[in-house]
Write a protein that holds these residues in place. Structure first.
Motif, PDB file in Angstrom:
ATOM      1  N   THR A 238       0.838  -1.207   0.000  1.00  0.00           N
ATOM      2  CA  THR A 238       0.000   0.000   0.000  1.00  0.00           C
ATOM      3  C   THR A 238       0.873   1.257   0.000  1.00  0.00           C
ATOM      4  OG1 THR A 238      -1.589  -1.218   1.329  1.00  0.00           O
ATOM      5  CG2 THR A 238      -1.888   1.154   1.246  1.00  0.00           C
ATOM      6  N   LEU A 239       1.885   1.242   0.856  1.00  0.00           N
ATOM      7  CA  LEU A 239       2.793   2.385   0.953  1.00  0.00           C
ATOM      8  C   LEU A 239       3.490   2.633  -0.397  1.00  0.00           C
ATOM      9  CD1 LEU A 239       3.496   3.989   3.565  1.00  0.00           C
ATOM     10  CD2 LEU A 239       5.594   2.658   3.687  1.00  0.00           C
ATOM     11  N   PHE A 240       3.970   1.551  -1.004  1.00  0.00           N
ATOM     12  CA  PHE A 240       4.692   1.669  -2.279  1.00  0.00           C
ATOM     13  C   PHE A 240       3.754   2.129  -3.407  1.00  0.00           C
ATOM     14  CE2 PHE A 240       8.729  -1.163  -1.655  1.00  0.00           C
ATOM     15  CZ  PHE A 240       9.039  -0.433  -0.517  1.00  0.00           C
ATOM     16  N   THR A 241       2.486   1.692  -3.357  1.00  0.00           N
ATOM     17  CA  THR A 241       1.528   2.127  -4.387  1.00  0.00           C
ATOM     18  C   THR A 241       1.341   3.642  -4.307  1.00  0.00           C
ATOM     19  OG1 THR A 241       0.429   0.009  -4.195  1.00  0.00           O
ATOM     20  CG2 THR A 241      -0.806   1.750  -5.280  1.00  0.00           C
ATOM     21  N   HIS A 242       1.209   4.162  -3.090  1.00  0.00           N
ATOM     22  CA  HIS A 242       1.065   5.621  -2.917  1.00  0.00           C
ATOM     23  C   HIS A 242       2.306   6.347  -3.396  1.00  0.00           C
ATOM     24  CE1 HIS A 242      -2.136   4.961   0.348  1.00  0.00           C
ATOM     25  NE2 HIS A 242      -2.704   5.331  -0.785  1.00  0.00           N
ATOM     26  N   LEU A 243       3.450   5.805  -3.007  1.00  0.00           N
ATOM     27  CA  LEU A 243       4.705   6.465  -3.372  1.00  0.00           C
ATOM     28  C   LEU A 243       4.893   6.448  -4.888  1.00  0.00           C
ATOM     29  CD1 LEU A 243       7.106   7.891  -2.101  1.00  0.00           C
ATOM     30  CD2 LEU A 243       8.263   5.691  -1.898  1.00  0.00           C
ATOM     31  N   GLU A 244       4.535   5.328  -5.501  1.00  0.00           N
ATOM     32  CA  GLU A 244       4.685   5.238  -6.963  1.00  0.00           C
ATOM     33  C   GLU A 244       3.830   6.300  -7.644  1.00  0.00           C
ATOM     34  OE1 GLU A 244       4.070   1.356  -8.771  1.00  0.00           O
ATOM     35  OE2 GLU A 244       3.798   2.289 -10.743  1.00  0.00           O
ATOM     36  N   LYS A 245       2.612   6.447  -7.158  1.00  0.00           N
ATOM     37  CA  LYS A 245       1.708   7.444  -7.748  1.00  0.00           C
ATOM     38  C   LYS A 245       2.307   8.845  -7.615  1.00  0.00           C
ATOM     39  CE  LYS A 245      -3.095   8.027  -7.206  1.00  0.00           C
ATOM     40  NZ  LYS A 245      -4.182   7.750  -6.285  1.00  0.00           N
ATOM     41  N   SER A 246       2.803   9.156  -6.412  1.00  0.00           N
ATOM     42  CA  SER A 246       3.353  10.495  -6.169  1.00  0.00           C
ATOM     43  C   SER A 246       4.609  10.730  -6.991  1.00  0.00           C
ATOM     44  CB  SER A 246       3.701  10.661  -4.693  1.00  0.00           C
ATOM     45  OG  SER A 246       2.575  10.422  -3.909  1.00  0.00           O
ATOM     46  N   LEU A 247       5.462   9.720  -7.103  1.00  0.00           N
ATOM     47  CA  LEU A 247       6.727   9.925  -7.817  1.00  0.00           C
ATOM     48  C   LEU A 247       6.535   9.930  -9.335  1.00  0.00           C
ATOM     49  CD1 LEU A 247       9.215   7.844  -5.637  1.00  0.00           C
ATOM     50  CD2 LEU A 247       9.004  10.318  -5.769  1.00  0.00           C
TER      51      LEU A 247
END
Ligand code: ZN
Length: 569
Positions: A238-247
């Motif tokens: 979940t954390l990585f999905t959010h980070l991927e979206k932001s980056l």
């Protein structure tokens, strides 16, 4: 030492030292004692010399025996660390085979010392004592017993034969990786990796926990937990999905902004490797690394982190003489690990589980805080530039100016190379590897299909197609040494480092000035007080919450990246 002799020696110590030790214990208790809930520790007063808790006689003889058993396991681990460093830096080639068998043997012995019925019974009895006589157990002893049990549970089901096989393959893998990468040799790599994946799936299955009667966690979860205590695969996802979206949103903005600036001047000329190592050692000294208890070495293998607080040997890749920035980056990174390791509570808890570090994610947070957060600031390069100009005799070279070095180090460019990736695209490398290793361990991805899956992932995440296996799935050593589940630690560590930095900035308001003056002491002291000296007193999530006041969040990292790459002049 046999257990009989151990008991006799404990009795002797009890006899002559009981009074002295109980006085010391009372003093320690006064400092460390607190209510049952885990509250922030009161720091000892200046000048207070803590007793060696490892040898302090405890009211529970079973716990005392456990402390001695874990001391011996810790000693074996320290011997293995030394053998491993020697393997990388000094061992003659002819010793290769015998060294593999020595390492395999010691791993199996260490495993047998830990994963046996006697340890299980002692843990059970110590817990019973803890419940019956809670006043005899301070926070540290509670935590030590908790960590003993976690270590035991983690290993108790594993087959010693597999443990020995794994240890040999871990070291063999270093050499295999070096060769297959150099020769772009997928045909040799494939069967080795297949063997590694099978072995780790088997080992992971013995480490899986049962959630309820019907449900057992996935093997990858067990592997992840080995490196990141308490982490859950779904939460990381979940954390990585959010980070991927932001980056994915941030990256094009940064590239567009960067396109309007002239590219930094490349470094030219020669940077002799002995001078680079002198600079790296000097920087580590300035940061507080204690060279009387450690050292910085070069290797032709991949660098490693680790060591013990008494003997912290950092190993980096042999310096490339066309630039000093690459080896400096590795030295700062390994230095961050090293300063953390040296700050662990070795006087009081040497070898005990509670005296160890908090696992890979917190380890990486300490390395990345030094390497990426502090080591890539304008102020750090203002400190570095005149010194590097003098050392490498490049006074009139505009490429050596602070602003140019800063721009070189922070230039964002999607590429195939994880190790030299910039601070923004680094995450995409980790995202890809985390997904692929999870799928290999679950069986969803066959090793034979790895190169194709790798290239498709690189294309999707960064629009890059690697030109060879060496630039693709053969670039990292991790899977060759069995580190399945380690990769997420880099990104979790990066997230944590930004969160820690955010909090530190509120306590130390002049960090940029300190960096410009090369004064790392206040930052190191801050970290020592809150993280290093606490060992495993708290679990990672609880410690981070205690320090930062909030759970793990990507927001501080996003703020840091936006500030550095979008807002800075
Ligand atoms: Zn690291």
């Amino acid at each position: 030492m046999t257990s009989n002799k151990m008991i006799i020696s404990i009795k002797q110590i009890t006899h002559w030292g009981k009074r002295v030790l109980s006085t010391l214990r009372d003093r320690v208790k006064t400092f460390l004692k607190s209510p049952k809930t885990l509250k922030p520790l009161q720091l000892p007063a200046p000048g207070f010399k803590p007793a060696t808790k490892q040898y302090e006689i405890h009211a529970s003889p079973d716990y005392m025996e456990l402390k001695m058993a874990f001391r011996d396991i810790g000693r074996m681990n320290a011997i293995l660390e030394t053998l491993g460093r020697d393997f990388l830096t000094a061992m003659p080639d002819g010793a290769y085979k015998s060294r593999l068998s020595q390492i395999g043997f010691l791993y199996r012995r260490m495993h047998e010392e830990l994963a046996n019925q006697k340890i299980a019974t002692l843990i059970e009895k110590a817990h019973a004592h803890e419940q019956k006589h809670p006043d005899d157990w301070d926070l540290w002893d509670h935590a030590n017993l908790r960590e003993m049990e976690i270590m035991y549970r983690h290993h108790c089901q594993a087959d010693p034969v597999l443990i020995e096989k794994r240890a040999r393959l871990m070291y063999e893998g270093r050499r295999v990786h070096r060769e297959v990468r150099r020769n772009n040799d997928w045909e040799t790599a494939r069967p080795f990796l297949e063997n590694m994946v099978d072995l780790h799936r088997q080992l992971a299955e013995t480490k899986c926990l049962r959630n309820n009667e019907h449900e057992t966690e996935a093997p990858y979860q067990a592997l992840l937990r080995e490196y990141i205590p308490g982490a859950r695969v779904d939460e990381v996802e979940t954390l990585f999905t959010h980070l991927e979206k932001s980056l994915r949103r941030l990256l094009p903005e940064v590239l567009e902004r960067q396109a309007n600036r002239p590219a930094p001047l490349p470094l030219t000329g020669n940077f002799p490797s002995d001078q680079q190592m002198w600079l790296n050692r000097s920087l580590l000294s300035v940061m507080g690394f204690d060279f009387t208890r450690g050292g910085l070495y070069e290797t032709g293998h991949n660098p490693v982190e680790g060591g013990t607080p008494d003997d912290t040997r950092l190993v980096i890749l042999t310096a490339d003489t066309s630039t000093f920035l690459t080896s400096m980056k590795s030295a700062l990174h390994e230095g961050g690990h090293g300063i953390y390791i040296q700050g662990l509570p070795r006087d009081t808890w040497r070898y005990q589980p509670v005296g160890q570090d908090l696992g890979a994610a917190v380890q990486e947070s300490q390395a990345l805080l030094i390497e990426m957060i502090f080591g890539r600031t304008k102020e750090f390069f203002e400190y570095l530039s005149p010194r590097a100009e003098g050392l490498f005799q490049k006074f009139a070279d505009p490429a050596m100016r602070a602003d140019n070095l800063f721009a070189l180090r922070n230039w964002v460019k999607p590429g195939w190379d994880r190790r030299n990736a910039d601070e923004i695209t680094y995450f995409f490398h980790i995202r890809l590897r985390t997904r692929l290793e999870r799928d290999m361990i679950s069986g969803k991805l066959a090793v034979k299909d790895l190169p194709e899956a790798w290239n498709a992932g690189m294309e999707d995440l960064m629009g890059i197609t690697p030109q060879s296996y060496a630039q693709g799935c053969l670039q990292d050593v991790h899977w060759f040494v069995g580190k399945f589940g380690y990769f997420p630690s880099y990104t979790l560590g990066h997230i944590l480092s930004a969160q820690i930095h955010d909090r530190m900035k509120r306590d130390l308001q002049n960090i940029p000035d300190l960096l410009r003056a090369g004064d790392f002491r206040p930052m190191r002291d801050w970290l020592h007080e809150r993280i290093y000296q606490k060992g495993r007193l708290l679990r990672p999530a609880a410690l981070m919450e205690e320090i930062t006041g909030s759970p793990l969040s990507i927001q501080p990292l996003m703020n840091h990246l936006e500030e550095r790459y979008l807002m800075a002049a």
